[in-house]
Design an enzyme around this catalytic site. Structure first.
Site, short mmCIF file in Angstrom:
data_model
loop_
_atom_site.label_atom_id
_atom_site.label_comp_id
_atom_site.label_asym_id
_atom_site.label_seq_id
_atom_site.Cartn_x
_atom_site.Cartn_y
_atom_site.Cartn_z
CE LYS A 59 48.33 74.70 20.59
NZ LYS A 59 47.44 73.94 21.37
CD GLU B 6 40.66 61.77 28.19
OE1 GLU B 6 40.90 62.48 27.15
OE2 GLU B 6 41.54 61.69 29.01
NE ARG C 96 44.16 58.60 27.64
CZ ARG C 96 45.17 59.84 27.95
NH1 ARG C 96 44.50 60.85 27.29
NH2 ARG C 96 46.25 59.79 28.42
#
Length: 667
Positions: A282, A401, A429
């Site tokens: 990344k 979540e 969510r």
């Protein structure tokens, strides 16, 4: 430049590997210069350059379906599918979305930018193609980050893919990170595999030997796969996926285009679901991103454009110009630095997030029962200082979540005071868990919802406009909406003192400020202006400032409006309700959906009050976000277009006084 000649993925087919290396560097330079100018996601896209090139050379998009989970790693995909010029308006109002967008290109299939969803889409598409003979030859490819595999939906989808045997190529883009370093037992196994010198050295040694043999070079991938299969059997990723009925291949170098092409071509022939595990870096090629240990410059604010030096063949090239700070939780994000201090005269805070961080640290220092939870976003939600100071009371559950909320309920049952810090858009969510696992049990869990309301440039999937309607649907849920940064601390104090669940929701961006002594307390509203009884404006959160501006405009016309800062939507302050009921016109204003939102909730309480007091029912108007998906743009511009600024609210009052329709989107 080679990049200027690429208009469709087909233009990649004739390029040599040397040209592809050059193109990779051109793409990185383009992304760095563009994103540091417009703002956007940087680190994830710099790591996915070669991966995207290999995918588009092997597969035939859009006939073959490429799904990106999450969409913030799809900038290179956009570049290769004819949208180079759109980057000038990236994430701007009316411009190109920061995520895949079906209206932009036939190469974009999904635009839900939330993590852990693509495998479910892939399962559905593969089944659809299987049932339609004319589409049976189409391939489905899902690019999934290792962070997304911490989400429960991803496991459910893998289970269904393995059970059904549908042909889906899952490209596991493993950079060891979601926003922050990835949290999961599987990711630890992936990391161990990355670093296993026996495995990597054997693979590299045999790959080089086989490539050196003219007769066997094209079979290098298969040869390496066979030679190292015994080593691969000893690591858990292989066992994990194949126990679910999903074939596993890898890991392979995610920056070696030729190697990935071979792997993808072989995977495409597998008669069932298969995971191709690629290792990427990344932020690759941009030193400030590679050196950012928190997020690898996951996203950045718009600054001056940064131009990269030629770094062909290098994993990290120096940059000319300054690096951009991370928007929403990177190394330069307000509220995310672990060296935040608490003193008697703290510096003036700039954002609601900073106010939350400071208030949480103060509460945690006074009460060791206070714990904090995040779903892979400790930086963006302002919890890094808490993690640094109270590591044993900090819980990062990964992109999960649903699990986060139910776990918090268990903590509350065990006597702790859990604070769940999550973006407003992600609260939806876990609504079922918030409703039944927290609400039904009356668990004292505090939900702190950042990025509430209209968020701006991230578009329809990130506007936090549902949280109040959802929270108000949960019996016993107390809902706080601070209108200024100085209100956040008192509201968090009040929330943590409650015996049941609560939410504290605040917007993205610079905060409104008031004097410390002007902040409210407990569950009471604040009357900011007293009028002549004709008009009462009830402002919720960010819209309090707009209500005050509207009152100023109306005062110039001889209309003295009463203005209340609602502060606590549920339960509404009885004094505020009684006062509003005595007005001829009551107007509520909120930056959430008006259908089932704060205004409707408060006006219901006013109706009960007027009926019980024998008062005439006032004329009412509910101003809020309409039932539609809103594109990206400046938050204040979007609010103004919906009539949710001072001028719009004043206009709604005028129309209501002449019985005209109000709160229609303008422009």
């Amino acid at each position: 430049m080679i990049l200027h000649s690429i208009e469709t993925p087909a233009d990649l087919k004739a390029l040599s590997y040397e040209q592809l290396d050059t193109l990779s560097e051109e793409i990185r330079s383009f992304i760095v210069e563009t994103v540091t100018t417009t703002g956007g996601h940087l680190g994830s896209n710099l790591g996915a350059v070669e991966l995207t090139l290999a995918l588009h050379r092997v597969f035939d998009s859009p006939r073959d379906v490429l799904l990106w989970d999450t969409g913030h790693q799809a900038y290179v995909h956009k570049l290769l599918t004819g949208r180079r010029f759109g980057f000038k308006s990236l994430k701007q109002a009316g411009g190109m979305s920061g995520y895949p967008n079906r209206a932009e290109s036939e190469h974009d299939w999904i635009e839900n930018s939330h993590a852990s969803t693509a495998l479910s889409y892939a399962h559905g598409l593969a089944n659809a193609f299987m049932l339609d003979q004319e589409q049976s030859g189409r391939k489905v490819i899902a690019v999934v980050g290792d962070g997304a595999l911490t989400g429960g939906m991803a496991y459910e989808a893998l289970n269904n893919l393995g059970h059904s045997g549908r042909r889906v190529v899952v490209v596991l883009n493993d950079n060891g990170r979601s926003y922050a370093p990835t949290v999961s037992q599987l990711s630890q196994s992936l990391t161990s595999l990355r670093l296993n010198p026996t495995y990597l050295q054997a693979r590299e040694r045999w790959r080089l030997r086989l490539r050196g043999l003219p007769a066997f070079g094209p079979l290098a991938y298969s040869g390496v796969h066979s030679v190292t299969s015994a080593l691969r059997e000893m690591v858990s990723p292989h066992t994990f996926f194949e126990a679910l009925g999903v074939r596993y291949a890898g890991p392979i170098d995610g920056h070696d285009i030729e190697l990935m092409e071979g792997a993808f071509a072989h995977a495409a022939e597998w008669d069932g679901p298969i995971v191709v595990h690629v290792l990427t870096q990344k932020g690759r090629g941009y030193a400030p991103a590679e050196e950012d240990d928190i997020q690898r410059l996951h996203d950045v604010r718009a600054t001056k454009p940064v131009v990269l030096e030629n770094t062909v063949g290098s994993s990290a090239g120096p940059a000319v110009g300054g690096s951009a700070g991370a928007d929403g939780g990177g190394v330069a994000s307000p509220g995310s630095s672990p060296d935040v201090e608490i003193d008697e005269t703290p510096p003036r805070i700039a954002t609601y997030g900073e106010a939350f961080t400071r208030a949480l640290l103060r509460q945690a220092a006074a009460d060791d029962r206070v714990v904090a939870l995040t779903a892979a976003m400790p930086g963006p939600t302002g919890l890094l200082p808490f993690q640094a100071r109270f590591p044993d009371r900090f819980f990062d559950v990964g992109i999960a979540e649903q699990h986060e909320v139910t776990s918090a309920s268990g903590m509350a049952m065990g006597g702790l005071k859990p604070v769940v810090a999550v973006y407003s858009t992600f609260f939806s969510r876990a609504f079922d868990q918030a409703n039944l696992d927290v609400g039904l049990h009356g668990a004292p869990v505090v939900f702190v919802l950042d990025r509430a309301g209209i968020t701006g440039d991230d578009g329809p999937s990130h506007h936090g406009i549902l949280d109040m309607a959802l929270a108000l649907a949960i019996p016993g849920m107390t809902v706080f909406a601070p209108s200024a940064a100085e209100e956040v601390g008192p509201m968090l104090d009040a929330a943590l003192a409650l015996a049941g669940p609560s939410t504290v929701r605040f917007p993205k961006g610079p905060a409104r400020h008031i004097a410390e002594h002007e902040a409210g307390s407990g569950l009471r509203a604040r009357q900011l202006r007293s009028g002549d009884g004709s008009v009462c404006l009830l402002g919720v959160g960010k819209l309090v400032g707009a209500c005050l501006a509207a009152a100023d405009a109306l005062a110039a016309e001889g209309i003295a409006a009463t203005v209340w800062d609602v502060r606590v939507v549920s339960p509404p302050d009885p004094e505020m309700v009684a006062d509003a009921a005595r007005h001829g016109l009551v107007v509520t204003a909120e930056d959430g959906v008006r259908h089932g939102g704060a205004g409707a909730f408060i006006l219901d309480a006013i109706a009960v009050e007027t009926e019980s007091a024998g008062l005439p029912t006032p004329c009412t108007r509910v101003l809020g976000v309409p039932r539609q998906y809103l594109a990206q743009g400046r938050a204040d511009d979007i609010l103004a277009s919906l009539g949710l600024d001072g001028a719009g609210i004043a206009g709604s009052v005028r129309r209501a006084r002449t019985q005209q329709p109000v709160n229609q989107p303008r422009g």
